[in-house]
Design an enzyme around this catalytic site. Sequence first.
Site, PDB file in Angstrom:
ATOM      1  N   CYS A 125     -14.267 -19.720   7.190  1.00  0.00           N
ATOM      2  CA  CYS A 125     -14.156 -21.049   7.789  1.00  0.00           C
ATOM      3  C   CYS A 125     -12.716 -21.512   7.544  1.00  0.00           C
ATOM      4  CB  CYS A 125     -15.125 -22.009   7.098  1.00  0.00           C
ATOM      5  SG  CYS A 125     -14.749 -22.229   5.360  1.00  0.00           S
ATOM      6  N   HIS A 134     -16.346 -16.598  -2.821  1.00  0.00           N
ATOM      7  CA  HIS A 134     -17.564 -15.892  -3.242  1.00  0.00           C
ATOM      8  C   HIS A 134     -17.598 -14.495  -2.651  1.00  0.00           C
ATOM      9  CE1 HIS A 134     -19.491 -19.157  -5.243  1.00  0.00           C
ATOM     10  NE2 HIS A 134     -19.459 -19.931  -4.196  1.00  0.00           N
ATOM     11  N   HIS A 183     -23.747 -24.986  -8.944  1.00  0.00           N
ATOM     12  CA  HIS A 183     -22.710 -24.647  -7.968  1.00  0.00           C
ATOM     13  C   HIS A 183     -21.467 -25.488  -8.252  1.00  0.00           C
ATOM     14  CE1 HIS A 183     -20.560 -24.176  -4.211  1.00  0.00           C
ATOM     15  NE2 HIS A 183     -21.324 -23.131  -3.948  1.00  0.00           N
ATOM     16  N   GLU A 196     -19.195 -26.761  -6.462  1.00  0.00           N
ATOM     17  CA  GLU A 196     -18.977 -27.972  -5.651  1.00  0.00           C
ATOM     18  C   GLU A 196     -19.822 -29.136  -6.185  1.00  0.00           C
ATOM     19  OE1 GLU A 196     -19.452 -27.604  -1.308  1.00  0.00           O
ATOM     20  OE2 GLU A 196     -20.291 -29.622  -1.382  1.00  0.00           O
ATOM     21  N   THR A 243     -22.069 -29.122   0.766  1.00  0.00           N
ATOM     22  CA  THR A 243     -21.660 -28.846   2.156  1.00  0.00           C
ATOM     23  C   THR A 243     -22.281 -27.586   2.755  1.00  0.00           C
ATOM     24  OG1 THR A 243     -19.708 -27.671   1.367  1.00  0.00           O
ATOM     25  CG2 THR A 243     -19.412 -29.987   1.932  1.00  0.00           C
ATOM     26  N   SER A 275     -22.702 -16.117  -2.790  1.00  0.00           N
ATOM     27  CA  SER A 275     -22.371 -17.089  -1.736  1.00  0.00           C
ATOM     28  C   SER A 275     -23.617 -17.822  -1.240  1.00  0.00           C
ATOM     29  CB  SER A 275     -21.695 -16.358  -0.577  1.00  0.00           C
ATOM     30  OG  SER A 275     -21.760 -17.132   0.598  1.00  0.00           O
ATOM     31  N   SER A 276     -23.646 -19.150  -1.401  1.00  0.00           N
ATOM     32  CA  SER A 276     -24.794 -19.971  -0.947  1.00  0.00           C
ATOM     33  C   SER A 276     -24.899 -19.886   0.560  1.00  0.00           C
ATOM     34  CB  SER A 276     -24.562 -21.451  -1.208  1.00  0.00           C
ATOM     35  OG  SER A 276     -24.439 -21.710  -2.516  1.00  0.00           O
ATOM     36  N   ASN A 277     -23.756 -20.075   1.176  1.00  0.00           N
ATOM     37  CA  ASN A 277     -23.678 -20.039   2.618  1.00  0.00           C
ATOM     38  C   ASN A 277     -24.144 -18.682   3.134  1.00  0.00           C
ATOM     39  OD1 ASN A 277     -21.120 -18.956   4.517  1.00  0.00           O
ATOM     40  ND2 ASN A 277     -22.324 -20.652   5.330  1.00  0.00           N
ATOM     41  N   SER A 280     -17.313 -16.816   3.730  1.00  0.00           N
ATOM     42  CA  SER A 280     -16.410 -16.234   2.728  1.00  0.00           C
ATOM     43  C   SER A 280     -16.232 -14.724   2.919  1.00  0.00           C
ATOM     44  CB  SER A 280     -16.955 -16.528   1.329  1.00  0.00           C
ATOM     45  OG  SER A 280     -18.304 -16.116   1.255  1.00  0.00           O
TER      46      SER A 280
HETATM   47  S1  SF4 Z   1     -16.564 -27.544   3.361  1.00  0.00           S
HETATM   48 FE1  SF4 Z   1     -16.830 -25.406   2.794  1.00  0.00          FE
HETATM   49  S2  SF4 Z   1     -17.615 -24.421   4.658  1.00  0.00           S
HETATM   50 FE2  SF4 Z   1     -16.717 -26.380   5.280  1.00  0.00          FE
HETATM   51  S3  SF4 Z   1     -14.598 -25.940   5.873  1.00  0.00           S
HETATM   52 FE3  SF4 Z   1     -14.600 -26.551   3.706  1.00  0.00          FE
HETATM   53  S4  SF4 Z   1     -14.728 -24.648   2.554  1.00  0.00           S
HETATM   54 FE4  SF4 Z   1     -15.387 -24.193   4.669  1.00  0.00          FE
END
Ligand code: SF4
Length: 297
Positions: A12, A40, A124, A126, A162, A230-232, A274
């Site tokens: 991303c 990640h 996590h 974040e 997020t 990686s959660s995503n 990631s």
């Molecule tokens: S919040 Fe996370 S997924 Fe969204 S742009 Fe930022 S790093 Fe990427």
Amino acid sequence: MKVTIDQHAGFCWGVVRTIDIAEEQMHESPELYSLGPVIHNPMEIERLRARGLETVSHTDFERLKGKTVLIRAHGEPPSTYALARKHGITLIDATCPVVTKVQERIRKFYDQGYQIVIFGKKDHAEVIGLNGHVNNEAVVIKSVGEAAAVDPSRKTVLFSQTTMDKPTFYAIADALRERIRDFVVGTFEESAIDFHAKDTICGQVSGRDKKLREFARQNDVMVFVAGRTSSNGKVLYEICKDENPRTHFIEVESELRPEWFAGAGTVGISGATSTPQWLMERIRAAIESLAPSSHNH
Ligand code: SF4
């Protein structure tokens, strides 16, 4: 056998930005420390480590006096900035601007006396960062079942890490709304208690669901590439698997099994936000080289 890489997979922009910042900094002076793994994905970490990026933790700050430390896209709690100041460390802040915005919004509600609820994973980075911005007083929940931990007598705001999934976020929001309403009725409170649900799931993550489903449908077999932490990656893998049961999760090409591709005409490769493009390309080459053996059966 036709092997295609999902054109919507890969970093991303927030992650691209973090890695750009790290590489630019290493270009100027190669000695750089990342507070926690910069991404990640162990393969990308290894590539950056070879260029001089060393992963450290908070406990290393004491020995890093005068050095430069990178804050990754997930962000950090205010205590980290204070600790760096204490030890004379220069911080390069590569927190994703999307995360910074959530930190600011959550703080604003906290200052107005709201009970803060975060839909996310307690450990996590974040979430640790977000919680730090509200004096570590947030109630962190990851399912509707955990909504019972929220105090229904307080004005409340729900935020999200997020990279969580939207359906669960909205299910939690409904559960909290109901819990608060039941409380209001049960205690004969005169006015409804204030509740807000702020969907702070990043568009870079949520926007991909539909496209990934489409891509997974178009292929006989899917290989989903991501780091196991990686959660995503987990969320997107589940979506992929839901659409195409012949989906396999791997971190690195040595995990590929020839039998997965038996009788497959098309194979799709996708990954998390990631997952580096170069890794997916290497995996494509590895699958293509497996193809002959899968035809032997
Ligand atoms: S919040 Fe996370 S997924 Fe969204 S742009 Fe930022 S790093 Fe990427």
